[in-house]
Design a protein around this motif. Structure first.
Motif, PDB file in Angstrom:
ATOM      1  N   UNK A  71      -6.897   3.723  -3.569  1.00 47.52           N
ATOM      2  CA  UNK A  71      -7.279   3.726  -2.161  1.00 47.52           C
ATOM      3  C   UNK A  71      -7.487   2.288  -1.705  1.00 47.52           C
ATOM      4  N   UNK A  72      -7.708   2.117  -0.396  1.00 39.17           N
ATOM      5  CA  UNK A  72      -8.014   0.787   0.121  1.00 39.17           C
ATOM      6  C   UNK A  72      -9.288   0.246  -0.510  1.00 39.17           C
ATOM      7  N   UNK A  73     -10.297   1.109  -0.659  1.00 35.07           N
ATOM      8  CA  UNK A  73     -11.546   0.678  -1.294  1.00 35.07           C
ATOM      9  C   UNK A  73     -11.297   0.287  -2.741  1.00 35.07           C
ATOM     10  N   UNK A  74     -10.410   1.019  -3.414  1.00 34.28           N
ATOM     11  CA  UNK A  74     -10.080   0.685  -4.792  1.00 34.28           C
ATOM     12  C   UNK A  74      -9.392  -0.667  -4.903  1.00 34.28           C
ATOM     13  N   UNK A  75      -8.529  -0.973  -3.947  1.00 40.01           N
ATOM     14  CA  UNK A  75      -7.875  -2.288  -3.929  1.00 40.01           C
ATOM     15  C   UNK A  75      -8.893  -3.402  -3.755  1.00 40.01           C
ATOM     16  N   UNK A  76      -9.812  -3.211  -2.838  1.00 38.94           N
ATOM     17  CA  UNK A  76     -10.837  -4.231  -2.602  1.00 38.94           C
ATOM     18  C   UNK A  76     -11.651  -4.450  -3.867  1.00 38.94           C
ATOM     19  N   UNK A 110       1.517  -9.819  -7.425  1.00 37.90           N
ATOM     20  CA  UNK A 110       1.899  -8.608  -6.708  1.00 37.90           C
ATOM     21  C   UNK A 110       0.903  -7.486  -7.016  1.00 37.90           C
ATOM     22  N   UNK A 111       0.377  -6.890  -5.953  1.00 35.26           N
ATOM     23  CA  UNK A 111      -0.633  -5.839  -6.079  1.00 35.26           C
ATOM     24  C   UNK A 111      -0.077  -4.557  -5.474  1.00 35.26           C
ATOM     25  N   UNK A 112      -0.185  -3.444  -6.214  1.00 33.17           N
ATOM     26  CA  UNK A 112       0.279  -2.138  -5.734  1.00 33.17           C
ATOM     27  C   UNK A 112      -0.888  -1.174  -5.709  1.00 33.17           C
ATOM     28  N   UNK A 113      -0.963  -0.358  -4.663  1.00 33.80           N
ATOM     29  CA  UNK A 113      -2.118   0.519  -4.487  1.00 33.80           C
ATOM     30  C   UNK A 113      -2.190   1.625  -5.524  1.00 33.80           C
ATOM     31  N   UNK A 121       0.811  -1.219   0.000  1.00 31.91           N
ATOM     32  CA  UNK A 121       0.000   0.000   0.000  1.00 31.91           C
ATOM     33  C   UNK A 121       0.846   1.272   0.000  1.00 31.91           C
ATOM     34  N   UNK A 122       2.155   1.146  -0.190  1.00 27.59           N
ATOM     35  CA  UNK A 122       2.993   2.342  -0.255  1.00 27.59           C
ATOM     36  C   UNK A 122       4.334   2.032  -0.898  1.00 27.59           C
ATOM     37  N   UNK A 123       4.938   3.090  -1.432  1.00 24.09           N
ATOM     38  CA  UNK A 123       6.294   3.027  -1.964  1.00 24.09           C
ATOM     39  C   UNK A 123       7.274   2.659  -0.860  1.00 24.09           C
ATOM     40  N   UNK A 124       7.079   3.212   0.327  1.00 23.31           N
ATOM     41  CA  UNK A 124       7.968   2.933   1.458  1.00 23.31           C
ATOM     42  C   UNK A 124       7.980   1.449   1.793  1.00 23.31           C
ATOM     43  N   UNK A 125       6.806   0.834   1.800  1.00 22.30           N
ATOM     44  CA  UNK A 125       6.718  -0.586   2.097  1.00 22.30           C
ATOM     45  C   UNK A 125       7.485  -1.430   1.097  1.00 22.30           C
ATOM     46  N   UNK A 167       7.986   1.828  -7.720  1.00 24.51           N
ATOM     47  CA  UNK A 167       9.014   1.390  -6.768  1.00 24.51           C
ATOM     48  C   UNK A 167       9.234  -0.113  -6.885  1.00 24.51           C
ATOM     49  N   UNK A 168       8.139  -0.857  -7.074  1.00 24.60           N
ATOM     50  CA  UNK A 168       8.254  -2.309  -7.221  1.00 24.60           C
ATOM     51  C   UNK A 168       9.032  -2.667  -8.493  1.00 24.60           C
ATOM     52  N   UNK A 169       8.722  -1.971  -9.574  1.00 22.44           N
ATOM     53  CA  UNK A 169       9.433  -2.246 -10.833  1.00 22.44           C
ATOM     54  C   UNK A 169      10.894  -1.842 -10.734  1.00 22.44           C
ATOM     55  N   UNK A 170      11.177  -0.771  -9.990  1.00 24.16           N
ATOM     56  CA  UNK A 170      12.563  -0.350  -9.782  1.00 24.16           C
ATOM     57  C   UNK A 170      13.340  -1.406  -9.006  1.00 24.16           C
ATOM     58  N   UNK A 171      12.626  -2.187  -8.177  1.00 25.86           N
ATOM     59  CA  UNK A 171      13.256  -3.268  -7.414  1.00 25.86           C
ATOM     60  C   UNK A 171      13.421  -4.524  -8.261  1.00 25.86           C
ATOM     61  N   UNK A 172      12.910  -4.470  -9.490  1.00 27.59           N
ATOM     62  CA  UNK A 172      13.026  -5.621 -10.388  1.00 27.59           C
ATOM     63  C   UNK A 172      11.852  -6.567 -10.326  1.00 27.59           C
ATOM     64  N   UNK A 173      10.749  -6.120  -9.710  1.00 28.38           N
ATOM     65  CA  UNK A 173       9.570  -6.957  -9.573  1.00 28.38           C
ATOM     66  C   UNK A 173       8.552  -6.664 -10.673  1.00 28.38           C
ATOM     67  N   UNK A 174       7.732  -7.643 -10.969  1.00 32.22           N
ATOM     68  CA  UNK A 174       6.613  -7.456 -11.884  1.00 32.22           C
ATOM     69  C   UNK A 174       5.363  -7.148 -11.065  1.00 32.22           C
ATOM     70  N   UNK A 175       4.595  -6.181 -11.525  1.00 29.31           N
ATOM     71  CA  UNK A 175       3.365  -5.794 -10.837  1.00 29.31           C
ATOM     72  C   UNK A 175       2.178  -6.316 -11.629  1.00 29.31           C
ATOM     73  N   UNK A 176       1.296  -7.029 -10.952  1.00 27.14           N
ATOM     74  CA  UNK A 176       0.168  -7.668 -11.634  1.00 27.14           C
ATOM     75  C   UNK A 176      -1.123  -6.855 -11.571  1.00 27.14           C
ATOM     76  N   UNK A 177      -1.324  -6.135 -10.480  1.00 26.97           N
ATOM     77  CA  UNK A 177      -2.586  -5.403 -10.308  1.00 26.97           C
ATOM     78  C   UNK A 177      -2.323  -4.015  -9.733  1.00 26.97           C
ATOM     79  N   UNK A 178      -2.890  -2.982 -10.383  1.00 23.00           N
ATOM     80  CA  UNK A 178      -2.944  -1.623  -9.845  1.00 23.00           C
ATOM     81  C   UNK A 178      -4.392  -1.177 -10.018  1.00 23.00           C
TER      82      UNK A 178
END
Length: 253
Positions: free
Chosen positions: A103-108, A77-80, A57-61, A87-98
């Motif tokens: 928001x939290x409601x948007x994630x749900x 992998x889900x990013x808010x 739920x955050x770049x910091x996390x 940030x996840x892609x910069x770490x070399x990760x693939x992001x599956x859901x944005x």
């Protein structure tokens, strides 16, 4: 407004490169930034629980998990929002859901229909909204929350509260519910809460999204602007525009 007709806008990002970038962006808009860090990050050293779906739920996390050596492997992998995804892609990760709504409601909403019977790991701060955990549970997921870091109010925070109390702020850019709460707590500690609320009310109050606006309202502050996109650049732009228009008056000056 300041003598050079540049709106003075308080910004409350953590005291790292984020508040520096925020101040630079406000300056690029013609504003005078008042950096007043209201958040300090205290890492716990934890990493996300072992689950097939992991939500950040955050770049910091993301950055803390990556620094701890965690890797998503084959997990979903889900990013808010875009900043967290970047940030996840910069770490070399693939992001599956944005989600469409950052928001939290948007994630749900984005995950409903794909998490029933699944184990979902939510990795975030110690001030995460209950909306996310409850919403995923209602969608049929087995949810594990991992606190990656704690958010605290720096002891020195509060210059913005004193300026608001003195009527010397033209805008406030709140980037989370916690920044609202910490702003008011700092005002209380300095003995100027009532005056700071009055000064903020006379200025332009900006909230990065509906949850932050709701917290502000609960605390006696009405958000004048809430951008469609829940990111700092959109928030800052709207606050500066509104503060400039307010200073010009109905006749444009």
């Amino acid at each position: 407004m300041s003598d050079d007709a540049s709106p003075v806008v308080a910004v409350f990002r953590p005291a790292d490169e984020r508040i520096d970038r925020a101040a630079d962006f406000l300056e690029s808009l013609g504003a005078t930034p008042l950096p007043d860090p209201m958040l300090a990050v205290d890492p716990t050293g934890a990493t996300p629980a072992d689950a097939p779906i992991v939500v950040f739920t955050s770049k910091t996390g993301v950055e803390l998990a990556a620094e701890a050596g965690w890797n998503p492997g084959g997990r979903t992998l889900v990013a808010i929002g875009p900043a967290t995804a970047a940030a996840a892609r910069a770490a070399g990760w693939s992001v599956d859901v944005v989600p469409e709504e950052y928001t939290s409601a948007g994630l749900v909403s984005a995950l409903r229909g794909r998490v029933e019977g699944e184990h979902v790991s939510v990795a975030r701060s110690d001030h995460g909204s209950a909306v996310l955990l409850e919403g995923l549970a209602d969608a049929g997921a087995r949810v594990t929350e991992t606190v990656l870091y704690r958010l605290q109010r720096p002891a020195a925070a509060g210059e913005s509260a004193e300026l608001a109390a003195a009527g010397d702020l033209d805008g406030l850019a709140f980037t989370s519910s916690l920044t609202v709460e910490h702003f008011l707590a700092a005002a209380t500690d300095r003995g100027v809460r009532e005056e700071a609320v009055a000064g903020a009310t006379d200025a332009v109050v900006g909230a990065i999204g509906p949850p932050t606006a709701a917290t502000a309202a609960d605390c006696g502050l009405t958000a004048d602007v809430v951008p469609e996109a829940a990111d700092f650049e959109a928030l800052a732009t709207r606050v500066v525009e509104a503060a400039t228009e307010r200073a010009a008056g109905p006749d444009g000056g």
